[in-house]
Design a protein around this motif. Structure first.
Motif, short mmCIF file in Angstrom:
data_model
loop_
_atom_site.label_atom_id
_atom_site.label_comp_id
_atom_site.label_asym_id
_atom_site.label_seq_id
_atom_site.Cartn_x
_atom_site.Cartn_y
_atom_site.Cartn_z
N PHE A 248 -0.76 5.19 7.18
CA PHE A 248 -0.58 4.68 5.81
C PHE A 248 0.90 4.83 5.51
CE2 PHE A 248 -2.87 4.72 1.46
CZ PHE A 248 -1.77 4.17 0.81
N GLN A 249 1.66 3.79 5.84
CA GLN A 249 3.12 3.84 5.72
C GLN A 249 3.52 3.43 4.31
OE1 GLN A 249 5.16 1.27 8.47
NE2 GLN A 249 7.16 2.22 8.11
N LYS A 250 3.99 4.40 3.54
CA LYS A 250 4.29 4.15 2.13
C LYS A 250 5.62 3.40 1.97
CE LYS A 250 3.77 8.57 1.35
NZ LYS A 250 3.55 9.94 0.83
N GLY A 251 5.66 2.50 1.01
CA GLY A 251 6.87 1.73 0.76
C GLY A 251 6.64 0.77 -0.39
N ARG A 252 7.59 -0.12 -0.60
CA ARG A 252 7.40 -1.12 -1.66
C ARG A 252 6.13 -1.92 -1.40
NH1 ARG A 252 11.59 -5.96 -3.40
NH2 ARG A 252 10.42 -6.63 -5.26
N ILE A 253 5.92 -2.28 -0.14
CA ILE A 253 4.62 -2.77 0.31
C ILE A 253 4.05 -1.68 1.21
CG2 ILE A 253 3.38 -4.47 1.71
CD1 ILE A 253 5.38 -6.56 0.89
N ASP A 254 2.97 -1.05 0.79
CA ASP A 254 2.32 -0.06 1.65
C ASP A 254 1.68 -0.79 2.84
OD1 ASP A 254 2.99 2.00 -0.05
OD2 ASP A 254 1.03 2.07 -1.04
N ILE A 255 1.87 -0.25 4.03
CA ILE A 255 1.27 -0.81 5.23
C ILE A 255 0.21 0.17 5.73
CG2 ILE A 255 1.64 -1.64 7.58
CD1 ILE A 255 2.94 -3.36 5.41
N ILE A 256 -0.98 -0.34 6.00
CA ILE A 256 -2.10 0.48 6.48
C ILE A 256 -2.61 -0.13 7.78
CG2 ILE A 256 -4.44 1.27 5.97
CD1 ILE A 256 -3.59 0.94 2.93
#
Length: 344
Positions: A248-256
């Motif tokens: 669960f890579q957090k960021g402006r767009i979270d990538i899961i």
């Protein structure tokens, strides 16, 4: 992802997934008993850090869990107890400050004995960096074979710094029930540890892809993404290296992604980053991944705990945006620790 046909498939997938998200929310019925909606454990809390485990635990309570436990050091227990009567606080973790051989020996056994009373566990918020905790964390990883575990914060330090091969093996052995939630800095450290000098996607390329996706998908809360997308490929690579652990890579767009499927959360949160947001996210993720894991009506072909991650991301971003709109610079996490899956 730039073709019209693929874009059409992305919309369709999103509509189907919204239906599955709704399905994981359990009904509140008169015949239910305490504990059925989730029993969550948070392992964290040290002399320096008492707020982080509180945020993780109280957000699990507010998200819908019935019981939430915090396993912390003796010095952290009293402060955390005073924050809320909703939490069951166990001063069980050994620490170098205590200098107690008894606590060091008792800690792993005590926490592991409690696992049978829990559905999901969060490890990391406020844990601190104390090597005396290595045996306890390894024991939990080895014992919690059926539990969903959410990892954040200082856990990554233990994962990187531990020279004990059994520690990593215990983590990887339960990979299908693992969720790691690194921010940008934590992801970079994990990438360097597992891939050395292998070059990751540049920040500029990721930022460019972020802007493109947000511009082309203005009305979408989340979408399924191509595994080769510049925004996704590093997350996919790390997930595969960790034997399909959900990243669960957090960021402006979270990538899961678990390395086989990837989703991007396009919902935008508030513009102020407050300390504690990641801890709140962990509590939400623990509850929603448990709900997804027990739902019998899902119509999906991927790891169901990824649905719980999607819901957690959507809720924290909406709660953040709502609080930011009201408080702007004065926004803190205390002002939005009451997120709900029904909050619009």
């Amino acid at each position: 992802v730039s073709t019209q046909s693929t874009w059409g498939n992305m919309i369709k997938a999103s509509e189907e997934l919204w239906l599955n998200l709704r399905r994981i929310i359990p009904e509140l019925l008169p015949g239910k008993y305490k504990g059925q909606n989730g029993k969550i454990g948070v392992i964290g809390g040290s002399f320096e850090y008492t707020g982080a485990p509180y945020y993780a635990a109280i957000s699990a309570v507010k998200a819908g869990s019935d019981l939430t436990h915090v396993f912390c050091t003796k010095m952290a227990a009293i402060p955390i107890k005073t924050y809320s009567p909703e939490l069951i606080v166990h001063p069980a973790l050994p620490s170098s400050e205590d200098k107690s051989p008894e606590a060091e020996e008792r800690g792993p056994r005590y926490v592991c004995d409690w696992l049978k009373a829990l559905h999901a566990v969060v490890i990391g918020p406020g844990l601190g960096r104390d090597k005396i905790l290595n045996p306890t964390l390894k024991a939990v990883l080895q014992a919690a074979k059926e539990h969903i575990i959410i990892y954040d914060g200082d856990f990554f330090w233990y994962l990187i710094e531990s020279k004990d091969e059994e520690f990593l093996n215990a983590f990887l052995a339960r990979s299908s029930k693992n969720v790691i939630t690194p921010n940008r800095a934590e992801f970079s450290r994990l990438w360097k540890h597992f891939f050395g000098d292998k070059e990751a996607t540049s920040d500029s390329r990721r930022d460019e892809e972020t802007e493109r996706l947000l511009a082309e998908n203005k009305n979408e809360g989340f979408i399924q993404l191509d595994l080769e997308s510049p925004l996704v490929i590093d997350c996919v690579t790390l997930a595969n290296r960790l034997q399909n652990t959900v990243v669960f890579q957090k960021g402006r767009i979270d990538i899961i992604s678990d390395g086989k499927t990837a989703f991007g959360i396009l919902e935008q949160g508030g513009y102020k980053r407050s300390g504690g947001q990641g801890d709140i996210l962990c509590g939400l993720t623990a509850v929603y991944t448990f709900w997804a894991s027990i739902c019998k009506t899902l119509q999906i072909d991927f790891n169901p705990i990824m649905l719980g991650c999607i819901m957690a991301s959507l809720v924290i971003k909406r709660a953040s945006a709502k609080s930011f709109n009201q408080h702007v610079y004065a926004m803190t996490c205390l002002l939005y620790t009451s997120p709900s899956p029904r909050d619009s």
